[in-house]
Design an enzyme around this catalytic site. Structure first.
Site, PDB file in Angstrom:
ATOM      1  N   LYS A  72      -7.510 -36.481  73.956  1.00 19.09           N
ATOM      2  CA  LYS A  72      -7.282 -37.329  72.890  1.00 19.09           C
ATOM      3  C   LYS A  72      -8.620 -38.174  72.403  1.00 19.09           C
ATOM      4  CE  LYS A  72      -4.275 -41.655  72.240  1.00 19.09           C
ATOM      5  NZ  LYS A  72      -3.302 -42.475  72.804  1.00 19.09           N
ATOM      6  N   SER A 147       1.153 -42.722  70.851  1.00 17.62           N
ATOM      7  CA  SER A 147       0.017 -42.490  69.841  1.00 17.62           C
ATOM      8  C   SER A 147      -0.465 -41.036  70.278  1.00 17.62           C
ATOM      9  CB  SER A 147      -0.966 -43.710  69.814  1.00 17.62           C
ATOM     10  OG  SER A 147      -1.444 -43.904  71.426  1.00 17.62           O
ATOM     11  N   SER A 171       2.260 -44.559  74.960  1.00 17.90           N
ATOM     12  CA  SER A 171       1.696 -43.341  74.224  1.00 17.90           C
ATOM     13  C   SER A 171       1.715 -41.950  74.900  1.00 17.90           C
ATOM     14  CB  SER A 171       0.446 -43.975  73.615  1.00 17.90           C
ATOM     15  OG  SER A 171       0.642 -44.646  72.488  1.00 17.90           O
TER      16      SER A 171
HETATM   17  N1  GLN Z   1       3.909 -47.536  70.470  1.00 15.51           N
HETATM   18  C1  GLN Z   1       2.813 -48.727  71.216  1.00 15.51           C
HETATM   19  C2  GLN Z   1       2.165 -49.359  70.148  1.00 15.51           C
HETATM   20  O1  GLN Z   1       1.997 -49.021  69.313  1.00 15.51           O
HETATM   21  C3  GLN Z   1       2.050 -47.929  72.094  1.00 15.51           C
HETATM   22  C4  GLN Z   1       0.683 -47.359  72.186  1.00 15.51           C
HETATM   23  C5  GLN Z   1       0.081 -47.127  73.000  1.00 15.51           C
HETATM   24  O2  GLN Z   1       0.506 -46.706  74.233  1.00 15.51           O
HETATM   25  N2  GLN Z   1      -1.167 -46.663  73.067  1.00 15.51           N
HETATM   26  O3  GLN Z   1       1.464 -50.417  70.660  1.00 15.51           O
END
Ligand code: GLN
Length: 501
Positions: A72, A147, A171
């Site tokens: 990532k 994400s 994410s």
């Molecule tokens: N969907 C969550 C957010 O937007 C989690 C994001 C993440 O785990 N990086 O904050």
């Protein structure tokens, strides 16, 4: 699609070599990435060179030899761009390898490329990336989740054996569920955060996404452990996680938290999980209903605390110390005014100094306005607001209190059971574009994943197959465990996979 564990056997038998494996992944990336947009950068020559180096030293029996790994693009790799899918860092090159990268490289992993994600890992659909959305390999009209959507899509589409993701509020787990692959968010502190670009430092975790639970376990073996460069990394012993996959869940106590199965959960997902749980029960697991009464405060506490941390962490991107710079003309003007501000101390009028400062502020503003996308700006503003004097007690302090209560819920429930089985998401993957203008709807989709990050406990998502209703997209199930309970949740997840074979 072959898992790494299977590829490794073929390698050991001499049926293939690293170069052949990597070449076939590179060919698939060339073929599928233009439509999926899962990778931001791929360095073919470098990936092949890594493979050949490993092939030339056949007597070194490295545990992850030949593992084609995607990373990532919020994780640093020396000499490679680390963009965080943001215009802010579009040209930023990393000076060092993250600790996990160093360890995986030493274990024989081959890095094929950097994957697309939501900007600074903020999102649940992979639509906030400066480099455009990632598409779900099962159906290009749908989101892959976020994400770490690029990482999950790359694994699901067979563009690599496995991928690294990060999980601040779901994410790793949510895109794993939406793409139909396995993903593990380890206990907070289990894997070093050194070299992971910070979003919300007291939540951020790095973890593996793989074709199978076994692959996740194999990767975790070489990611986990104390690191002097991350003072929050834990010194707890690192077991051999792959050894935990015994295929035996007899006597394991599994809790089904009633708050996770309440109204708002899709019926198809509910029945798929129930079926899997019945299978685990037949194998000897002891299943009972439990309660995590403060679950309803999870999303609110999460979005208060993480935006607060993000507003602070992202302050460094100002166009001078780091990141995108507003147009050179403005920069020259701003630097001149900075000099003026300094010399102002020696006799310049207050009016002139004020003018210089405001020009500098304009430059910061222009750089940050251009460099960050809407979702990141929304979070910086929200975070600055909840931290501001006058509101701090009402929001940030309250959020911290809620965090403690949620953690207490988990501590109490893990006195009664060894693990929890829950949905990963309230609904199947949604259509691209359908939630981009509704941040609340997007945030509420995180209801089942954020509590684990608030409490710091580990969570694993295993694929359950395709949703019964059209368009029949992948569904995952979440297994949560107590702090450092990775072995138990991996064992249960591996069993859930075996039941589907
Ligand atoms: N969907 C969550 C957010 O937007 C989690 C994001 C993440 O785990 N990086 O904050």
């Amino acid at each position: 699609m072959t898992s790494f564990a299977d590829a490794r056997k073929a390698l050991q038998r001499g049926e293939t070599d690293c170069e052949t494996l990597v070449s076939s992944f590179l060919a698939r990336i060339r073929e599928r990435n233009p439509s999926l947009n899962a990778f931001i950068s791929v360095d073919e020559a470098d990936a092949l060179a890594q493979a050949r180096r490993l092939d030339r030293s056949p007597d070194v029996d490295l545990p992850l030899k030949g593992l084609a790994l995607a990373v990532k693009d919020v994780i640093c790799m020396k000499g490679r761009r680390v963009t965080c899918s943001s215009r802010m860092l579009e040209q930023f090159e990393s000076l060092y390898d993250a600790t996990a990268i160093e360890r995986l490289r030493a274990a024989g992993a081959i890095f094929v490329g950097k994957t697309n994600c939501d900007e600074f890992a903020m999102g649940s659909s992979n639509e906030t990336s400066y480099f455009g959305p990632v598409r779900n390999p099962a159906n290009a009209e749908y989101v892959p989740g976020g994400s770490s959507g690029g990482s999950a899509a790359a694994v699901a589409a067979g563009l690599c054996h496995a991928a690294l993701g990060t999980d601040t509020g779901g994410s790793i787990r949510q895109p794993a569920a939406h793409c139909g692959v396995a993903g593990l968010k380890p206990t907070y502190g289990r894997v070093s955060r050194n070299g992971l670009v910070a979003f919300a430092s007291s939540f951020d975790c790095m973890g593996p996404i793989g074709q199978s639970v076994e692959d996740c376990a194999l990767l975790l073996n070489h990611m986990a452990g104390r690191d002097e460069r991350d003072s929050t990394s834990a010194s707890a012993r690192v077991p051999d996680y792959a050894q935990a996959l015994t295929g035996d869940v007899r006597g394991v106590r599994i809790g089904l938290p009633k708050e996770y199965f309440a109204d708002g959960l899709d019926d198809g997902i509910r029945s798929m999980i129930e079926e899997c749980v019945r299978g685990l029960e037949r194998e000897g697991a002891i299943v009972r209903e439990v309660s995590l009464p403060r679950t309803e405060y999870g999303v609110a506490a999460y979005y208060i605390l993480t935006t607060a941390e993000a507003s602070s962490n992202l302050a460094r991107y100002d166009g001078i110390r780091y990141g995108h710079r507003a147009a050179p003309g403005e920069l020259r003007g701003a630097l001149r005014s900075e000099q003026a501000a300094v010399s102002g101390a020696n006799g310049e009028s207050a009016g002139e100094r004020l003018d210089a400062e405001s020009m500098l502020r304009e430059f910061y503003t222009a750089s940050r306005t251009e460099g960050f996308g809407d979702e990141v700006k929304r979070r910086i503003m929200l975070g600055a607001y909840v931290l501001s004097s006058g509101y701090y007690e009402a929001y940030y302090a309250k959020g911290q209190q809620a965090r403690t209560l949620i953690r207490n819920d988990f501590d109490a429930v893990f006195e009664e059971v060894d693990a929890l089985v829950t949905p990963a998401t309230p609904a199947p993957p949604f259509r691209l574009g359908s939630r981009v203008d509704d941040p609340m709807a997007m945030y509420l989709g995180d209801v089942y994943t954020v509590p684990a990050n608030l409490a710091g406990v580990p969570g694993l998502v295993v694929p359950l197959g395709l949703h019964p209703a059209p368009p029949r997209l992948p569904i995952g199930m979440q297994i949560l465990g107590p702090h450092f309970g990775e072995e138990t949740i991996l064992r249960i997840g591996d069993m859930a996979e075996r039941l589907q074979r």
